[in-house]
Motif scaffolding. Structure first.
Motif, short mmCIF file in Angstrom:
data_model
loop_
_atom_site.label_atom_id
_atom_site.label_comp_id
_atom_site.label_asym_id
_atom_site.label_seq_id
_atom_site.Cartn_x
_atom_site.Cartn_y
_atom_site.Cartn_z
N ARG A 1 -0.34 -8.62 2.71
CA ARG A 1 1.16 -8.59 3.24
C ARG A 1 1.92 -9.47 4.05
N VAL A 2 1.14 -9.84 5.10
CA VAL A 2 1.64 -10.79 6.19
C VAL A 2 1.54 -12.01 5.69
N GLU A 3 0.90 -12.35 4.63
CA GLU A 3 0.89 -13.64 4.08
C GLU A 3 2.13 -13.83 3.06
N ARG A 4 2.31 -12.82 2.42
CA ARG A 4 3.66 -12.76 1.46
C ARG A 4 4.85 -12.86 2.30
N VAL A 5 4.84 -12.43 3.56
CA VAL A 5 5.99 -12.44 4.26
C VAL A 5 6.42 -13.86 4.71
N ILE A 6 5.09 -14.53 5.15
CA ILE A 6 5.31 -16.00 5.50
C ILE A 6 5.68 -16.76 4.28
N ASP A 7 5.32 -16.51 3.16
CA ASP A 7 5.60 -17.30 1.97
C ASP A 7 7.23 -16.92 1.88
N ALA A 8 7.55 -15.97 1.83
CA ALA A 8 8.90 -15.44 1.56
C ALA A 8 9.87 -15.92 2.94
N SER A 9 9.26 -16.46 3.87
CA SER A 9 10.31 -16.54 5.05
C SER A 9 10.47 -18.21 4.88
N GLY A 10 9.77 -18.94 3.93
CA GLY A 10 9.90 -20.20 3.86
C GLY A 10 9.00 -21.11 4.35
N HIS A 11 7.76 -20.37 4.84
CA HIS A 11 6.85 -21.21 5.67
C HIS A 11 5.60 -21.45 5.01
N LYS A 12 5.46 -21.40 3.88
CA LYS A 12 4.40 -21.71 2.95
C LYS A 12 3.47 -22.76 3.29
N SER A 13 4.41 -23.86 3.53
CA SER A 13 3.53 -25.03 3.69
C SER A 13 3.02 -25.36 5.15
N GLN A 14 3.49 -24.59 6.06
CA GLN A 14 3.16 -24.47 7.52
C GLN A 14 2.11 -23.54 7.57
N PHE A 15 1.63 -22.62 6.67
CA PHE A 15 0.62 -21.59 6.64
C PHE A 15 -0.57 -22.23 6.91
N VAL A 16 -1.37 -21.69 7.87
CA VAL A 16 -2.72 -21.94 7.95
C VAL A 16 -3.66 -20.71 7.66
N SER A 17 -3.55 -19.72 8.38
CA SER A 17 -4.43 -18.55 8.23
C SER A 17 -3.74 -17.28 8.77
N VAL A 18 -4.21 -16.19 8.58
CA VAL A 18 -4.04 -15.12 9.18
C VAL A 18 -5.62 -14.27 9.28
N SER A 19 -5.71 -13.30 10.29
CA SER A 19 -6.99 -12.80 10.33
C SER A 19 -7.01 -11.96 11.43
N TYR A 20 -7.85 -10.80 11.36
CA TYR A 20 -8.30 -9.85 12.36
C TYR A 20 -8.85 -10.55 13.43
N VAL A 21 -8.38 -10.39 14.76
CA VAL A 21 -9.33 -10.91 15.73
C VAL A 21 -9.95 -9.90 16.61
N GLN A 22 -9.54 -8.49 16.34
CA GLN A 22 -10.03 -7.34 17.07
C GLN A 22 -10.03 -6.22 15.98
N ASP A 23 -10.97 -5.53 15.30
CA ASP A 23 -10.91 -4.59 14.72
C ASP A 23 -11.99 -3.44 14.86
N ASN A 24 -11.90 -2.88 16.20
CA ASN A 24 -12.79 -1.99 16.71
C ASN A 24 -12.74 -0.63 15.78
N PRO A 25 -14.14 -0.09 15.69
CA PRO A 25 -13.85 1.14 15.05
C PRO A 25 -13.18 2.09 15.70
N THR A 26 -12.69 3.32 15.16
CA THR A 26 -11.71 4.20 15.99
C THR A 26 -12.60 5.59 16.04
N VAL A 27 -11.95 6.34 17.05
CA VAL A 27 -12.76 7.72 17.09
C VAL A 27 -12.57 8.57 15.79
N LEU A 28 -13.82 8.98 15.22
CA LEU A 28 -13.81 9.72 13.91
C LEU A 28 -14.60 11.08 14.05
#
Ligand SMILES: [Zn+2]
Ligand SMILES: [Zn+2]
Length: 431
Positions: A307-334
């Motif tokens: 979804r973030v990638e699609r927003v970047i495309d739709a905002s006209g920045h497709k040619s500038q896009f390099v990557s989007v990734s999680y830099v922190q995805d800790n588990p949660t209390v379950l």
């Protein structure tokens, strides 16, 4: 309890809600209540001593020594230093049975939070503004109450005093170092004191908190400041979701009777909220935008990056896009669902129906590395009320004027001593 944002002082009136602590609600089994009451003043003194001598993650040596001394005095087997300043206390009942663990955290927070208490921190720049001093007092209280009943105790209770919770390192490191290789608990429990009315325990099967994720968007360094502002707005507009249009990010409302955690109409359910501002930097000639988000629903996490990638495309920045990734995805209390149901039944029986409530919603912004223990061992994590309107105490973690009503220690010790005994079973009671 780890939190990513700093909470600013705010209006907390609503959270103090309707349910105030009423000592007559205390109806834990007599021996437990009697032992708890007998220990209470001592536990308050331990808590105040810890509050005056807070230590940061990785430096909890005095705290660790204090805990070890108390556990040894009670006759527990004590192991230290499996990771950092950890302390493990083992209480073996006379009768065979299963093994139940209880977790508490050692570390305090960096910062100078305003503290109205008379027993303020004597360690500049460090404070118990998350309540781990309360947790230690409760865990020591449970250990002592159960130690006094050792002759009728079935099974083994393992007290895990973990270092470095605020940095989200301690629990995982303890597991990686094999803390449970020689003695493996069948179940694990823990709690966090927070801005709910004192006397109240709140719990929920499955996720207690929203899933906390940190994302990093990388773009070629060609965007203007206005482009960046617009892009962050677009990402926020696309991802953010709340059920009622109300703002679940106003965390001071978690105790509100209408929109708070335990209400059917809570605003703290089915949301994705995110930081309004992104951390922006350039790195290797790339523009990096980092931001935190809080999503309640596990099944919705998978679609976020596309979804973030699609927003970047739709905002006209497709040619500038390099990557989007999680830099922190800790588990949660379950929380384990059947153990949660058992706990609610047991605690309501011993403390009254109104004293234990089921959360419908999930708390944003916070998380706890107790989640790593729950990945290995089924367990339950409770929220414990620490606020008291009459005393003017608001137990809003990581916030200025954080104050905890020490009656929460009494509630915690008696309630969870009863729960652990119920889980272990009595010698003449088959499970
Ligand atoms: Zn915390
Ligand atoms: Zn905490």
């Amino acid at each position: 309890m780890k939190r990513l944002l700093t909470i600013l002082s705010s209006v907390f009136g609503l959270l103090l809600g309707a349910c105030q602590y009423n000592p007559s609600q205390r109806a834990a089994p007599d021996a437990i209540q009697m032992h708890t009451d007998g220990l209470f003043e001592k536990l308050v003194a331990v808590r105040r001593d810890l509050h005056q001598h807070p230590e940061l993650a990785g430096y909890e040596s005095r705290t660790s020594a204090t805990i070890s001394a108390h556990l040894r005095e009670m006759g527990l087997e004590v192991h230290t230093g499996q990771y950092g300043h950890s302390v493990i206390g083992i209480l073996r009942g006379v009768h065979p049975g299963k093994t139940v663990a209880w977790r508490a955290e050692l570390d305090a927070l960096p910062g100078e939070f305003r503290d109205p208490a008379l027993f303020r921190s004597q360690n500049p720049g460090v404070q118990h503004a998350c309540g781990h001093d309360i947790h230690i007092a409760i865990a020591l209280g449970i250990a002592e109450v159960l130690a006094k009943q050792r002759k009728s105790l079935r099974g083994t209770v393992v007290f895990v005093f973990q270092p470095e919770e605020e940095t989200f390192k301690g629990a995982k490191a303890l597991i990686d170092r094999g803390v449970f290789s020689s003695i493996t608990p069948d179940e694990i429990y823990g709690l966090h004191v927070t801005a709910l009315p004192v006397g109240q325990i709140v719990v929920r099967a499955d996720e207690m908190y929203a899933y906390q994720r940190r994302l990093s968007i990388r773009l070629k360094n060609e965007l203007s400041r206005a482009d960046v502002v617009q892009l962050t707005k677009n990402v926020n507009g696309e991802l953010s979701r709340s059920r009622t249009g109300e703002k679940p990010w106003e965390i001071q409302h978690i105790g509100d009777p209408v929109i708070g955690l335990t209400s059917r109409s809570t605003v703290f359910q089915d949301y994705l909220i995110m930081d309004a501002t992104f951390d922006t930097r350039t790195e290797n000639d790339e523009l990096v935008l980092d931001f935190n988000l809080y999503e309640t629903t596990a099944s919705k996490l998978g679609g976020i990056i596309s979804r973030v990638e699609r927003v970047i495309d739709a905002s006209g920045h497709k040619s500038q896009f390099v990557s989007v990734s999680y830099v922190q995805d800790n588990p949660t209390v379950l929380n384990n669902a059947s153990l949660t149901r058992f706990a609610i039944r047991t605690l309501q029986r011993s403390r009254g129906v109104g004293a234990v409530r089921q959360a419908v919603g999930q708390v944003p912004f916070f998380n706890d590395d107790f989640a790593y223990f729950q990945q290995k061992i089924p367990g339950v994590y409770f929220l414990l009320g620490g606020s008291n309107a009459e005393k003017g105490f608001i137990a809003m973690n990581h916030a200025p004027d954080f104050q905890v009503d020490e009656e929460s220690i009494r509630v915690g010790v008696s309630s969870f001593s009863s729960l652990i005994i119920a889980r272990l079973g009595t010698p003449d009671q088959a499970e």
